[in-house]
Design an enzyme around this catalytic site. Sequence first.
Site, mmCIF file in Angstrom:
data_model
loop_
_atom_site.group_PDB
_atom_site.id
_atom_site.type_symbol
_atom_site.label_atom_id
_atom_site.label_comp_id
_atom_site.label_asym_id
_atom_site.label_seq_id
_atom_site.Cartn_x
_atom_site.Cartn_y
_atom_site.Cartn_z
ATOM 1 N N ASP A 9 1.064 -1.438 -0.214
ATOM 2 C CA ASP A 9 -0.257 -0.035 -0.170
ATOM 3 C C ASP A 9 0.992 1.328 -0.050
ATOM 4 O O ASP A 9 1.746 1.417 0.382
ATOM 5 C CB ASP A 9 -0.995 0.254 1.162
ATOM 6 N N ILE A 10 1.239 2.326 -0.834
ATOM 7 C CA ILE A 10 1.052 3.456 -0.949
ATOM 8 C C ILE A 10 0.635 4.172 0.214
ATOM 9 O O ILE A 10 -0.497 4.846 0.099
ATOM 10 C CB ILE A 10 1.251 4.293 -2.117
ATOM 11 N N GLU A 53 -4.438 2.206 -4.606
ATOM 12 C CA GLU A 53 -2.957 2.163 -4.561
ATOM 13 C C GLU A 53 -2.392 1.264 -3.937
ATOM 14 O O GLU A 53 -1.596 1.398 -3.514
ATOM 15 C CB GLU A 53 -3.220 3.468 -3.673
#
Length: 138
Positions: A9-10, A53
């Site tokens: 996950d960003i 994301e």
Amino acid sequence: TPLSLVLIDIDHFKQVNDTYGHLAGDHCLVLIGKLIKDNLKRSTDIGCRYGGEEFCLILPDTDEEGAFALAEDLRLLITKKPILYKDINIELTISCGISTYKQQDNIEPEQLFSGADKALYLCKKEGRNQVRHYTFTE
């Protein structure tokens, strides 16, 4: 043989879109995807985007130590390499949750995914920008 799943996950990606716009966010997603693809070492490793994301790595024949090393290398690489968008350096970090299937009885694909998701949630809860591994209990 073991099979590891890594969810990436960003961190705080909504802030990128809110601050720099969705085109900048899309640019970041493309470059992160390319970085992931370029750093997978074997043709059997699969990297794909999973949702907004989030990315997912499917790593056959990879134990928890190997998956952790790969995820940590990616985390450090992304932390050290800001993304350039229209003369703006956008600094990003990622969090990675890992689970590994080692031929345990009663472990289904959904549990493998759920384990990686739990590890990712722990990363977020404990401050992000880190890698965690979920261990299945008997």
